[in-house]
Design a protein around this motif. Structure first.
Motif, PDB file in Angstrom:
ATOM      1  N   LEU A  91       0.773  -0.885   0.234  1.00  0.00           N
ATOM      2  CA  LEU A  91       0.090   0.063  -0.157  1.00  0.00           C
ATOM      3  C   LEU A  91       0.891   1.197  -0.422  1.00  0.00           C
ATOM      4  O   LEU A  91       1.644   1.330   0.968  1.00  0.00           O
ATOM      5  CB  LEU A  91      -1.118   0.139   1.099  1.00  0.00           C
ATOM      6  N   ALA A  92       0.580   2.364  -0.527  1.00  0.00           N
ATOM      7  CA  ALA A  92       1.052   3.324  -0.742  1.00  0.00           C
ATOM      8  C   ALA A  92       0.752   3.885   0.394  1.00  0.00           C
ATOM      9  O   ALA A  92      -0.240   4.268   1.258  1.00  0.00           O
ATOM     10  CB  ALA A  92       0.539   3.831  -1.638  1.00  0.00           C
ATOM     11  N   ARG A  93       1.868   4.549   1.273  1.00  0.00           N
ATOM     12  CA  ARG A  93       1.939   5.029   2.492  1.00  0.00           C
ATOM     13  C   ARG A  93       1.007   6.597   2.536  1.00  0.00           C
ATOM     14  O   ARG A  93       1.089   7.596   1.443  1.00  0.00           O
ATOM     15  CB  ARG A  93       3.212   5.770   3.153  1.00  0.00           C
ATOM     16  N   GLU A  99       1.383  13.087   8.974  1.00  0.00           N
ATOM     17  CA  GLU A  99       0.827  15.065   9.545  1.00  0.00           C
ATOM     18  C   GLU A  99       0.183  13.940  11.141  1.00  0.00           C
ATOM     19  O   GLU A  99       0.748  14.450  11.953  1.00  0.00           O
ATOM     20  CB  GLU A  99      -0.835  15.012   8.455  1.00  0.00           C
ATOM     21  N   SER A 100       0.252  13.078  11.275  1.00  0.00           N
ATOM     22  CA  SER A 100       0.378  12.451  12.207  1.00  0.00           C
ATOM     23  C   SER A 100       1.263  11.881  13.392  1.00  0.00           C
ATOM     24  O   SER A 100       1.110  12.078  14.641  1.00  0.00           O
ATOM     25  CB  SER A 100      -1.381  10.766  12.457  1.00  0.00           C
ATOM     26  N   GLU A 105       4.785  13.785  17.328  1.00  0.00           N
ATOM     27  CA  GLU A 105       6.503  14.321  17.543  1.00  0.00           C
ATOM     28  C   GLU A 105       6.322  15.631  19.031  1.00  0.00           C
ATOM     29  O   GLU A 105       6.827  15.310  19.168  1.00  0.00           O
ATOM     30  CB  GLU A 105       7.105  13.903  16.536  1.00  0.00           C
ATOM     31  N   LYS A 106       5.394  16.361  17.583  1.00  0.00           N
ATOM     32  CA  LYS A 106       5.160  17.508  18.623  1.00  0.00           C
ATOM     33  C   LYS A 106       4.358  17.967  19.966  1.00  0.00           C
ATOM     34  O   LYS A 106       4.875  18.172  20.826  1.00  0.00           O
ATOM     35  CB  LYS A 106       4.839  18.646  17.590  1.00  0.00           C
TER      36      LYS A 106
END
Length: 132
Positions: A91-93, A99-100, A105-106
């Motif tokens: 599957l293509a990512r 974005e998630s 991370e932020k």
């Protein structure tokens, strides 16, 4: 001479993984190569696959239905497992996952180094069979 033969076997194992789109198991690789290399052992296949995993030449998809599956395609992509027939599809990512990860991370003060996504469901061929 023996070392050269070993290198040819190693290269053949790697090319089988890279040339396959079925996300093979060690047993599949062994069955595919045993006629060409009659002295090839399943242990040799396992040892080389472990080495390729460790050096990042291939990746493991983990144990699925009792056997470890491998992928020679190292670009960023995920997988779909058909629970009916066992087929594993690339599957293509999707962008929303990236974005998630950035959001995690932020907001979570995390550093994500990698991730693997395995979706489970029914593939198009099995859906078609079920409708018939």
């Amino acid at each position: 001479m023996k070392r050269e033969n070993f290198s040819r076997k190693r290269e053949a194992i790697l090319q089988k993984i890279r040339g396959s789109h079925i996300h093979p198991t060690a047993e599949w690789v062994y069955q595919e190569l045993k006629n060409e290399y009659p002295d090839l052992s399943l242990g040799t296949v396992y040892r080389n696959l472990t080495r390729f995993k460790e050096d990042g030449t291939i990746r493991s998809l983990g144990v699925i239905n009792g056997q470890e599956h491998f992928d020679g395609e190292l670009n960023a992509h995920d997988h779909f497992l058909c629970v009916e027939c066992g087929q594993i599809l690339d599957l293509a990512r999707p962008a929303f996952l990236e974005e998630s990860i950035e959001h995690l991370e932020k907001t979570g003060n995390l550093v994500v180094r990698s991730y693997d996504l395995l979706l489970r469901g029914t593939c198009p061929a099995c859906c078609k069979k079920q409708k018939q």
